[in-house]
Design an enzyme around this catalytic site. Structure first.
Site, mmCIF file in Angstrom:
data_model
loop_
_atom_site.group_PDB
_atom_site.id
_atom_site.type_symbol
_atom_site.label_atom_id
_atom_site.label_comp_id
_atom_site.label_asym_id
_atom_site.label_seq_id
_atom_site.Cartn_x
_atom_site.Cartn_y
_atom_site.Cartn_z
ATOM 1 N N ASP A 186 54.586 89.214 -15.604
ATOM 2 C CA ASP A 186 53.830 88.514 -14.669
ATOM 3 C C ASP A 186 52.458 88.177 -14.987
ATOM 4 O O ASP A 186 51.726 88.884 -15.697
ATOM 5 C CB ASP A 186 53.752 89.209 -13.131
ATOM 6 C CG ASP A 186 53.335 88.426 -12.239
ATOM 7 O OD1 ASP A 186 53.597 87.053 -12.387
ATOM 8 O OD2 ASP A 186 52.809 88.985 -10.917
ATOM 9 N N GLY A 187 52.086 86.829 -14.555
ATOM 10 C CA GLY A 187 50.737 86.698 -14.856
ATOM 11 C C GLY A 187 50.561 85.444 -15.743
ATOM 12 O O GLY A 187 49.601 85.030 -16.321
ATOM 13 N N GLY B 64 50.864 82.182 -15.103
ATOM 14 C CA GLY B 64 50.340 81.237 -14.525
ATOM 15 C C GLY B 64 48.798 81.193 -14.509
ATOM 16 O O GLY B 64 47.944 80.470 -15.065
ATOM 17 N N TRP C 15 47.231 83.115 -16.656
ATOM 18 C CA TRP C 15 46.631 83.061 -17.957
ATOM 19 C C TRP C 15 46.059 81.727 -18.254
ATOM 20 O O TRP C 15 45.423 81.380 -18.927
ATOM 21 C CB TRP C 15 47.741 83.665 -18.807
ATOM 22 C CG TRP C 15 47.391 83.757 -20.193
ATOM 23 C CD1 TRP C 15 46.716 84.928 -20.682
ATOM 24 C CD2 TRP C 15 47.514 82.760 -21.376
ATOM 25 N NE1 TRP C 15 46.692 84.861 -22.196
ATOM 26 C CE2 TRP C 15 47.072 83.418 -22.293
ATOM 27 C CE3 TRP C 15 47.994 81.690 -21.535
ATOM 28 C CZ2 TRP C 15 46.959 82.644 -23.885
ATOM 29 C CZ3 TRP C 15 48.161 80.759 -22.727
ATOM 30 C CH2 TRP C 15 47.529 81.566 -23.978
ATOM 31 N N ARG D 39 50.306 75.556 -15.985
ATOM 32 C CA ARG D 39 51.040 76.847 -15.849
ATOM 33 C C ARG D 39 51.941 76.825 -17.086
ATOM 34 O O ARG D 39 52.193 77.977 -17.514
ATOM 35 C CB ARG D 39 51.663 76.743 -14.532
ATOM 36 C CG ARG D 39 50.828 76.774 -13.398
ATOM 37 C CD ARG D 39 51.418 77.071 -12.095
ATOM 38 N NE ARG D 39 52.468 78.200 -12.014
ATOM 39 C CZ ARG D 39 52.228 79.303 -11.724
ATOM 40 N NH1 ARG D 39 50.867 79.758 -11.341
ATOM 41 N NH2 ARG D 39 53.013 80.380 -11.774
ATOM 42 N N ASN E 208 62.072 82.553 -7.332
ATOM 43 C CA ASN E 208 61.251 81.715 -8.027
ATOM 44 C C ASN E 208 62.203 80.267 -8.016
ATOM 45 O O ASN E 208 61.259 79.170 -8.203
ATOM 46 C CB ASN E 208 61.351 82.020 -9.403
ATOM 47 C CG ASN E 208 60.356 83.391 -9.703
ATOM 48 O OD1 ASN E 208 60.444 84.290 -10.622
ATOM 49 N ND2 ASN E 208 59.425 83.384 -8.861
ATOM 50 N N ARG F 158 53.617 95.701 -6.797
ATOM 51 C CA ARG F 158 54.851 95.479 -6.081
ATOM 52 C C ARG F 158 55.819 95.386 -6.938
ATOM 53 O O ARG F 158 55.796 94.943 -8.052
ATOM 54 C CB ARG F 158 54.592 94.346 -4.967
ATOM 55 C CG ARG F 158 54.449 93.170 -5.760
ATOM 56 C CD ARG F 158 54.237 91.962 -4.532
ATOM 57 N NE ARG F 158 53.952 90.669 -5.024
ATOM 58 C CZ ARG F 158 52.412 90.215 -4.804
ATOM 59 N NH1 ARG F 158 51.530 90.853 -4.331
ATOM 60 N NH2 ARG F 158 52.107 89.086 -5.519
ATOM 61 N N GLU G 284 59.682 105.786 -13.114
ATOM 62 C CA GLU G 284 58.293 106.128 -13.203
ATOM 63 C C GLU G 284 57.869 104.704 -13.277
ATOM 64 O O GLU G 284 57.971 103.772 -14.214
ATOM 65 C CB GLU G 284 58.022 106.796 -14.598
ATOM 66 C CG GLU G 284 58.296 108.133 -14.634
ATOM 67 C CD GLU G 284 57.697 109.103 -13.203
ATOM 68 O OE1 GLU G 284 56.476 108.710 -13.188
ATOM 69 O OE2 GLU G 284 58.511 109.686 -12.822
#
Ligand code: IPE
Ligand code: IPE
Ligand code: MG
Length: 253
Positions: free
Chosen positions: A19-20, A22, A24, A32, A67, A193, A206
């Site tokens: 994730d991330g 967009g 960035w 995006r 998505n 999440r 974990e």
């Protein structure tokens, strides 16, 4: 290098929410899609890392059921990126002994993409260096509902008794049933999440979160996650003393 870390402390199966992308791109004032392209390069780095470390299975969340609700332009561009990656990378993955599989609702993809997914799976089916699972149009709830439906069909057909519907039976019908459950879950991008990823399979995984955005992920960061994992005590509901007397058991579920 494989083997530097004693086997019980090396995760057998790593699952990642990438994730991330967009954000960035946004930080660079770029569209995006530029972030998604940089994200694809981070996918390659992560596959290399896991192969080098001797991790048996890597599951990557590429596109969630939710998505599909993004702006059409972004969905279309992601599909194009996906198609390009499939065309480009499969030879190399095959050469390196990677077995590629897709989990999720394949029927929602255009025929050309679904066909390439199937080809990639068929072509790499005999490989054993690492299992690479790409979750695409995947949702954890959908996965569990699908498994429940399969069991219901067996009950209706009279091949399964209702009292045989238990955890083991359901486990056999969710995605990745033939692999050990993920030992380590990583989510980049700062959100803490699960976002409907492998809900059933993550029951005792974990969890490891980082603020680093997915396109910035490199071997150093992934190594940090492995090092942190190696320091954890997995108790699976038992006491620390119980786990200490059977150290290899702590990793065996
Ligand atoms: C993850 O990056 C990639 C996909 C969900 C396809 P995002 O696109 O969610 O990036 P952010 O969260 O907006 O930064
Ligand atoms: C999760 O990321 C799905 C993928 C990385 C493919 P999202 O960016 O879609 O998750 P939310 O919307 O922030 O929960
Ligand atoms: Mg996101």
């Amino acid at each position: 290098m494989p083997g530097d870390m004693p086997a019980p402390y090396l995760p057998r199966h790593v699952a990642i929410i990438m994730d991330g992308n967009g954000r960035w791109a946004q930080q660079r004032r770029r569209p995006r899609m530029i972030g998604h392209r940089a994200g694809a390069r981070a996918v390659n780095r992560s596959i290399d890392f896991c192969l080098e470390r001797g991790i048996a299975a890597l599951t990557l969340f590429a596109f969630s059921s939710e998505n599909w609700g993004r702006p059409q332009e972004e969905v279309d561009a992601l599909m194009k990126l996906f198609l390009g990656a499939l065309d480009r990378e499969v030879d190399e993955l095959d050469r390196r002994g990677v077995r590629v599989r897709f989990i999720g609702e394949r029927s929602r993809f255009a025929a050309g993409i679904a066909q390439r997914m199937e080809n990639a799976e068929r072509r790499t089916a005999g490989n054993a260096a690492m299992a690479l699972n790409i979750a695409a149009s995947y949702g954890g709830r959908q996965d569990i509902a699908h498994a429940a439906r399969q069991l219901a069909e067996q009950v209706a057909a009279g091949t399964l008794a209702p009292e045989q519907v238990d955890e083991q039976a359901l486990s056999r019908h969710v995605a990745l049933a033939d692999l050990p459950a993920p030992d380590l879950f990583i989510r980049t991008g700062g959100d803490t999440r699960i976002s409907n990823f492998l809900l059933w399979q993550l029951a005792y995984t974990e969890l490891w979160f980082t603020d680093v955005l997915w396109p910035d992920v490199d071997a150093g960061l992934l190594q940090q996650a492995l090092d942190d994992y190696a320091r954890r005590e997995r108790r699976f509901g038992l006491t620390s003393a119980q786990v200490a007397t059977a150290p290899t058991e702590s990793n065996s579920q």
